[in-house]
Motif scaffolding. Structure first.
Motif, short mmCIF file in Angstrom:
data_model
loop_
_atom_site.label_atom_id
_atom_site.label_comp_id
_atom_site.label_asym_id
_atom_site.label_seq_id
_atom_site.Cartn_x
_atom_site.Cartn_y
_atom_site.Cartn_z
N PRO A 259 0.85 -1.31 0.01
CA PRO A 259 0.06 0.00 0.00
C PRO A 259 0.75 1.27 0.01
O PRO A 259 0.39 2.17 -0.64
CB PRO A 259 -0.93 -0.02 1.30
N VAL A 260 2.03 1.38 0.71
CA VAL A 260 2.77 2.58 0.63
C VAL A 260 2.97 3.16 -0.64
O VAL A 260 3.10 4.32 -0.76
CB VAL A 260 4.21 2.39 1.47
N HIS A 261 3.33 2.24 -1.61
CA HIS A 261 3.55 2.63 -3.18
C HIS A 261 2.67 3.80 -3.63
O HIS A 261 3.01 4.56 -4.41
CB HIS A 261 3.83 1.66 -4.09
N SER A 262 1.22 3.27 -3.46
CA SER A 262 0.15 4.25 -4.01
C SER A 262 -0.40 5.07 -3.00
O SER A 262 -1.42 5.86 -3.36
CB SER A 262 -0.90 3.28 -4.56
N SER A 263 0.08 5.19 -1.94
CA SER A 263 -0.53 6.14 -0.84
C SER A 263 -0.05 7.67 -1.20
O SER A 263 1.06 7.94 -1.02
CB SER A 263 -0.26 5.69 0.54
N ASP A 264 -1.13 8.52 -1.48
CA ASP A 264 -0.60 9.95 -1.63
C ASP A 264 -0.25 10.41 -0.24
O ASP A 264 0.74 11.23 -0.49
CB ASP A 264 -1.79 10.71 -2.07
N LEU A 265 -0.64 9.96 0.99
CA LEU A 265 -0.26 10.60 1.96
C LEU A 265 1.12 10.17 2.28
O LEU A 265 2.03 11.03 2.90
CB LEU A 265 -1.27 10.19 3.11
N PHE A 266 1.55 8.96 2.13
CA PHE A 266 2.83 8.49 2.32
C PHE A 266 3.82 9.41 1.60
O PHE A 266 4.79 9.90 2.35
CB PHE A 266 2.94 6.82 1.83
N TRP A 267 3.62 9.71 0.32
CA TRP A 267 4.55 10.48 -0.65
C TRP A 267 4.58 11.91 0.06
O TRP A 267 5.68 12.35 -0.11
CB TRP A 267 4.29 10.28 -1.97
N VAL B 297 8.46 12.21 1.17
CA VAL B 297 9.15 12.39 -0.14
C VAL B 297 10.66 13.00 0.14
O VAL B 297 11.53 12.38 -0.61
CB VAL B 297 8.23 13.15 -1.29
N THR B 298 10.51 13.76 0.98
CA THR B 298 12.04 14.48 1.17
C THR B 298 12.92 13.60 1.79
O THR B 298 14.20 13.90 1.82
CB THR B 298 11.87 15.86 1.93
N ARG B 299 12.58 12.51 2.57
CA ARG B 299 13.33 11.55 3.43
C ARG B 299 14.47 10.83 2.25
O ARG B 299 15.25 10.20 2.77
CB ARG B 299 12.47 10.91 4.32
N LEU B 300 13.77 10.89 1.15
CA LEU B 300 14.59 10.11 -0.05
C LEU B 300 15.98 10.91 -0.36
O LEU B 300 16.79 10.54 -0.85
CB LEU B 300 13.93 9.75 -1.27
N ASN B 301 15.95 12.15 0.28
CA ASN B 301 17.12 13.05 -0.08
C ASN B 301 18.24 12.91 1.18
O ASN B 301 19.10 13.48 1.05
CB ASN B 301 16.69 14.38 -0.19
N GLU B 302 17.86 12.46 2.36
CA GLU B 302 18.50 12.34 3.25
C GLU B 302 19.81 11.46 3.02
O GLU B 302 19.86 10.57 2.28
CB GLU B 302 17.92 11.69 4.70
N LYS B 303 20.80 11.57 3.90
CA LYS B 303 22.33 10.89 3.71
C LYS B 303 22.53 11.01 2.34
O LYS B 303 23.06 9.94 1.77
CB LYS B 303 22.08 9.43 4.39
N ASP B 304 22.59 11.90 1.87
CA ASP B 304 23.36 12.32 0.35
C ASP B 304 22.19 11.46 -0.66
O ASP B 304 23.06 10.56 -1.52
CB ASP B 304 24.54 11.94 0.23
N HIS B 305 20.83 11.45 -0.46
CA HIS B 305 20.04 10.57 -1.38
C HIS B 305 20.04 9.20 -1.33
O HIS B 305 20.08 8.61 -2.27
CB HIS B 305 20.18 11.37 -2.87
N PHE B 306 20.62 8.86 -0.05
CA PHE B 306 21.00 7.12 0.06
C PHE B 306 19.52 6.44 -0.58
O PHE B 306 19.97 5.65 -1.34
CB PHE B 306 21.03 7.02 1.41
N TYR B 307 18.52 6.74 -0.02
CA TYR B 307 17.43 5.65 -0.75
C TYR B 307 16.92 5.59 -1.92
O TYR B 307 16.44 5.31 -2.43
CB TYR B 307 16.27 5.93 0.43
N LEU B 308 17.15 7.20 -2.35
CA LEU B 308 16.87 7.65 -3.95
C LEU B 308 17.66 6.89 -4.72
O LEU B 308 17.35 6.09 -5.64
CB LEU B 308 16.96 9.18 -4.17
N LYS B 309 18.98 6.86 -4.26
CA LYS B 309 20.05 6.09 -5.27
C LYS B 309 19.86 4.68 -5.05
O LYS B 309 20.07 3.98 -6.15
CB LYS B 309 21.39 6.48 -4.57
#
Length: 437
Positions: free
Chosen positions: A338-346, A350-362
């Protein structure tokens, strides 16, 4: 440890044939390769029945142990090496007390007993290599002090080649040898430093071998995971948690279930934060709940199952949606939770993907590039689009990291779902303005 703990039908059949072969001992003596005294001693045991050799080993065991090792050291013909190895194995079989006769040979020659055995591991003959591995395993297992690198490394290098190869005989013997020596801390550390052994064992499990082989490989992993460092890193490097669960789910033998569940318990006990999230993603909790309802002849299974169930339930209760998402990313097993399609989750995360030099985005982009699973690619492409949608500066970051090009490539993927999610992601990447410029 008895020699019979490392057994193999090919070795046994070959040993029977080699035991009756003629060896030119007299020719060796005439050529000056062996002495008259050595010739006399070897003739008393060569091609003789056990009824004749046993009294000699009982009365002159140390003499014969030193003789066999000395002959290995100075003779090189493959058929001769085979015969000497058979004599050593015959002396050790069912006689654990004779191991000391071979280790004590170092008193007369510091190169013994390991020097000659380690050298002939390089002989290009399968029987010589496997029989030597069998004997080395017995001798190394009996060492009272920590094993030295020079004693251990050549054997482990050879076993690594065996578990990665296609020969069933080599795999069989190698796995048994590892089982026998992995109880030692220094061996576990040394094996962990050889990726080929780990990847080879993983491949054996993935190839769905017979129950006995699955159990033996599982036993190796169980022993390895007593090391905290290994327990912390093994799933990240080799993605073993879903594999252990899969093997346990399909196992026909109780002992295969037992060893895999015990290994999972080790992972939780030694490194809970590193492994519990991945276990939840791999759906271990419903599986152990199911196991808890079954009847087992081994009570240890139920104890381990209850432990895992309780630990996973406690973790699940405190799990946030962000924990759930990062657990999926870390494990590499993205699915349509469910997290992937949850607008509330994103919106919230969303900005937490930028933490630690974009660790989770990478990490997300890494999965987009490297995964071979269509569902992982589809979910990753979707999430990339969600990141761009909910983070106004995301387009430039994603483009700079090279993910836009990869998303465009996936628009021609074989999977319709991957193509569709890649198309949506690219549309968002193209349509959003470069607000950071």
């Amino acid at each position: 440890m008895t020699l019979r703990l490392v057994s193999n039908s090919y070795l046994e059949e070959s040993t029977t044939k080699i035991r009756v072969k003629q060896v030119p001992w007299e020719g060796y003596q005439r050529a000056g390769h062996i002495t008259l005294e050595e010739l006399a001693l070897i003739k008393k045991v060569n091609r003789q029945p056990k009824a004749k050799t046993e009294p000699l080993l009982l009365s002159d065991g140390q003499t014969y142990a030193s003789l066999y090792l000395g002959l290995l050291k100075k003779l090189q013909r493959v058929d001769t090496l085979q015969s000497i190895l058979v004599l050593i194995a015959d002396a050790l079989t069912d006689h654990e007390e004779r191991i000391v006769l071979f280790t004590e040979a170092s008193r007369s020659d510091p190169d013994l007993p390991f020097g000659p055995l380690l050298r002939i591991l390089e002989t290009q003959d399968e029987f010589v290599q496997l029989k030597t591995s069998q004997i080395l395993t017995v001798l190394l297992s009996a060492e009272k002090g920590p094993l030295q690198q020079w004693q251990l490394q050549p054997l482990l290098n050879y076993l690594s080649l065996c578990v990665q190869g296609t020969s069933q005989n080599k795999r069989d013997v190698a796995v048994q040898c590892l089982e026998a020596i992995l109880p030692r801390h220094e061996v576990r550390q040394a094996v962990w430093a050889i990726p080929g052994i780990l990847s080879g064992l993983v491949d054996i499990l993935k190839s769905n071998q017979n129950p006995q082989m699955n159990y033996q490989v599982g036993f190796c992993f169980w022993l390895l995971t007593f090391e905290t460092e290994i327990a912390e890193q093994i799933n990240l490097k080799y993605d073993v948690i879903p594999l252990f669960i899969s093997v346990a789910q399909t196992a026909a033998k109780e002992k295969v279930v037992r060893v895999n569940i015990a290994t999972l318990r080790n992972l939780v006990t030694k490194a809970p934060s590193a492994n519990l999230p991945a276990m939840l993603v791999a759906q271990l909790l419903p599986f152990v709940k199911n196991l808890a309802t079954r009847k087992w002849s081994d009570e240890d299974i139920l104890e381990d199952v209850h432990f895992l169930r309780d630990e996973l339930e406690a973790r699940f209760e405190s799990l946030t949606t962000w924990d759930e998402y990062t657990s999926e990313l870390t494990s590499g097993h993205l699915s349509w939770t469910p997290v992937h399609s949850s607008d509330l989750f994103w919106k919230e995360n969303v900005t937490r993907l930028n933490e630690k030099d974009h660790f989770y985005l990478k990490r997300l982009i890494e999965l987009l590039r490297s995964s071979q699973e269509p569902i992982v690619l589809a979910v990753a492409a979707h999430d990339l689009g969600q990141y761009v949608k909910y983070y106004e500066l995301g387009k430039k970051i994603v483009t700079d990291l090279g993910a836009k090009t990869r998303a465009m490539e996936l628009m021609s993927h074989n999977s319709q779902e991957v193509r569709y999610q890649a198309l949506l992601s690219v549309q968002r990447l193209v349509s959003h303005p470069w607000q950071s410029v």
